[in-house]
Enzyme design. Structure first.
Site, short mmCIF file in Angstrom:
data_model
loop_
_atom_site.label_atom_id
_atom_site.label_comp_id
_atom_site.label_asym_id
_atom_site.label_seq_id
_atom_site.Cartn_x
_atom_site.Cartn_y
_atom_site.Cartn_z
N CYS A 87 0.84 -1.19 0.00
CA CYS A 87 0.00 0.00 0.00
C CYS A 87 0.88 1.24 0.00
O CYS A 87 1.78 1.36 0.83
CB CYS A 87 -0.89 -0.03 1.25
SG CYS A 87 -1.58 1.55 1.71
N GLU A 88 0.64 2.14 -0.93
CA GLU A 88 1.48 3.33 -1.02
C GLU A 88 1.20 4.34 0.09
O GLU A 88 1.98 5.25 0.32
CB GLU A 88 1.36 4.00 -2.38
CG GLU A 88 0.04 4.67 -2.65
CD GLU A 88 -0.03 5.31 -4.03
OE1 GLU A 88 -0.71 6.33 -4.16
OE2 GLU A 88 0.58 4.78 -4.99
N HIS A 89 0.08 4.18 0.79
CA HIS A 89 -0.27 5.13 1.85
C HIS A 89 0.41 4.82 3.17
O HIS A 89 0.76 5.72 3.92
CB HIS A 89 -1.78 5.17 2.04
CG HIS A 89 -2.53 5.57 0.82
ND1 HIS A 89 -3.68 4.95 0.40
CD2 HIS A 89 -2.26 6.52 -0.11
CE1 HIS A 89 -4.10 5.50 -0.73
NE2 HIS A 89 -3.25 6.46 -1.05
N HIS A 90 0.58 3.52 3.49
CA HIS A 90 1.18 3.14 4.77
C HIS A 90 2.39 2.22 4.61
O HIS A 90 3.01 1.85 5.59
CB HIS A 90 0.13 2.41 5.63
CG HIS A 90 -1.10 3.23 5.88
ND1 HIS A 90 -2.25 3.07 5.14
CD2 HIS A 90 -1.33 4.22 6.77
CE1 HIS A 90 -3.14 3.93 5.57
NE2 HIS A 90 -2.64 4.64 6.55
N GLN A 128 -4.95 -0.56 -5.02
CA GLN A 128 -5.56 -1.67 -5.76
C GLN A 128 -6.33 -1.17 -6.98
O GLN A 128 -6.32 -1.80 -8.04
CB GLN A 128 -6.47 -2.46 -4.82
CG GLN A 128 -7.08 -3.69 -5.45
CD GLN A 128 -7.86 -4.52 -4.45
OE1 GLN A 128 -7.54 -4.53 -3.26
NE2 GLN A 128 -8.88 -5.21 -4.92
N HIS A 156 -6.00 -6.04 2.91
CA HIS A 156 -5.05 -4.96 3.13
C HIS A 156 -4.67 -4.88 4.60
O HIS A 156 -5.53 -4.66 5.46
CB HIS A 156 -5.66 -3.63 2.69
CG HIS A 156 -5.90 -3.55 1.21
ND1 HIS A 156 -5.18 -2.71 0.40
CD2 HIS A 156 -6.76 -4.22 0.41
CE1 HIS A 156 -5.60 -2.85 -0.86
NE2 HIS A 156 -6.55 -3.76 -0.88
N CYS A 158 -3.17 -2.60 6.05
CA CYS A 158 -3.40 -1.25 6.59
C CYS A 158 -4.81 -1.15 7.19
O CYS A 158 -5.05 -0.32 8.07
CB CYS A 158 -3.17 -0.17 5.54
SG CYS A 158 -4.19 -0.33 4.06
#
Length: 195
Positions: A87-90, A128, A156, A158
């Site tokens: 995940c690019e956010h976390h 995704q 996920h 996250c």
């Protein structure tokens, strides 16, 4: 030995990541010099390069490397393709499976190439939703089929390990082009991947 798999890592990137991961450990309150963590920054540096190797791969080149003229014009499905991404956010993993189909229009590709295309985009920092469309676009642009369908089901970390902490949640995304935009063709595909 007839076969030997060799991993290769860029020394400059590895040393830069090692330095940064060591600093991260120290900022978190750990002793980066203790026995259990001595080699952790190097392992993390190599793991991150492995997990993001998709940036160095070209999905269209992979498909073109096994593109064959063939009159077959029925649906081709490769389902349950395992995928592992970040995940690019976390920067936490998400994992699951992809179902990929296309209807040839004069060309087919090696079946393993569809799985490799999934890996090209999964092995990057991702969301995704974007990955689903990247897989579809690469196949559509390279093979010019009558249609492409991609469905991804993933869990996920996250969402599971932090935040809302929903351990049993599964995210499903889909993308369709050409003949798969027709309800009948799409229904046939969805029925076949659920068997």
């Amino acid at each position: 030995m007839a076969y030997n798999k060799v991993e290769s890592y860029d020394e400059k990137i590895t040393s830069g990541l090692v330095k940064n991961y060591k600093e991260c450990l120290e900022l978190l309150g750990e002793d980066a010099e203790r026995e259990g963590l001595l080699k952790t920054p190097e392992r993390m540096a190599k793991a991150m390069q492995f997990l993001t190797q998709g940036y160095q791969l070209d999905a269209r080149e992979i498909l073109n490397g096994a593109k064959f003229t063939e009159a077959y014009s029925e649906m081709v499905i490769v389902k349950d393709i395992e995928l592992y991404s970040m995940c690019e956010h976390h920067m936490l993993p998400f994992f699951g499976k992809a179902h990929v189909a296309y209807i040839p229009n004069g060309y087919i590709t090696g079946l393993s190439k569809l799985a490799r295309v999934v890996d090209v985009y999964a092995r990057r920092l991702q969301v995704q939703e974007r990955m689903t469309h990247q897989i579809l676009d690469a196949i559509q642009e390279t093979l010019q089929p009558q249609g492409v369908a991609v469905v991804i089901e993933a869990q996920h970390l996250c969402m599971m390990m932090r935040g809302v902490s929903k351990q049993n949640s599964v995210t499903t995304t889909s993308a369709f082009s050409g003949q798969f935009q027709d309800g009948t063709t799409r229904s046939e595909f969805m029925k076949l991947i659920k068997k």
